[in-house]
Enzyme design. Structure first.
Site, PDB file in Angstrom:
ATOM      1  CB  THR A  59     -32.609  67.474 112.716  1.00 35.70           C
ATOM      2  OG1 THR A  59     -32.245  67.269 114.070  1.00 35.70           O
ATOM      3  CG2 THR A  59     -32.970  68.932 112.513  1.00 35.70           C
ATOM      4  CB  CYS A  60     -32.714  65.368 107.775  1.00 31.50           C
ATOM      5  SG  CYS A  60     -31.041  65.995 107.983  1.00 31.50           S
TER       6      CYS A  60
END
Length: 165
Positions: A59-60
């Site tokens: 996600t990052c």
């Protein structure tokens, strides 16, 4: 303190994000070349703080790629991607991904940024890292938008953040 979740399990941050309409707290973070960047270095530009636990999570990495793609078309705007990762890891990731429109900054030295911005995680398996958040700052250093992402595995609302510019 903000209550967020990690995989549906509650965790907490040390405080709250800066309030919209207030001056953004000054910071000193480490660039990929190990020099120091301060918020005041970007005065006169709009600034998006894309804050996350680690560049090495899916996600990052997606948030960095998304802002990199959008940043190329943003006028007078700097996108600062901030985590507690070592600058070497941030540089490796951006080099491998060909990301040139974002600036990676690290809070690895003492975590002061995470404390001052109220987003250091204080319990659970990610304690000590930053929560996922967005802070948009105008040319004069005033906070225009904030988002504390409630589930750390979710992406932020890019469109709302960009609309605040």
């Amino acid at each position: 303190m903000a209550s967020i979740t990690l995989g549906g399990n509650p965790i907490n941050t040390i405080g709250e994000l800066p309030k919209v309409g207030t001056k953004a707290p000054e910071f000193q973070l480490v660039k990929n070349d190990l020099s120091i960047a301060e918020l005041s270095n970007y005065k006169g530009s709009k600034v998006i703080l894309n804050i996350f636990p680690s560049i090495d999570t899916g996600t990052c990495a997606t948030s960095v790629r998304t802002f990199n793609a959008k940043a190329s078309s943003l006028e007078n705007t700097k996108v600062l991607c901030i985590s507690r990762d070592l600058p070497f890891a941030q540089k490796r990731f951006c080099g491998a991904e060909g990301l040139e429109n974002v600036i990676n900054l690290s809070d690895f030295k003492n975590g002061t940024f995470g404390k001052d911005y109220g987003l250091e995680i204080i319990d659970g398996p990610l304690a000590g890292l930053h929560s996922r958040a967005i802070v948009v700052i105008d040319e004069n250093g005033t906070v225009k938008y904030t988002e504390q992402v409630s589930e750390i595995a979710n992406e932020p609302n890019y469109e709302e953040a960009l609309a605040a510019l």
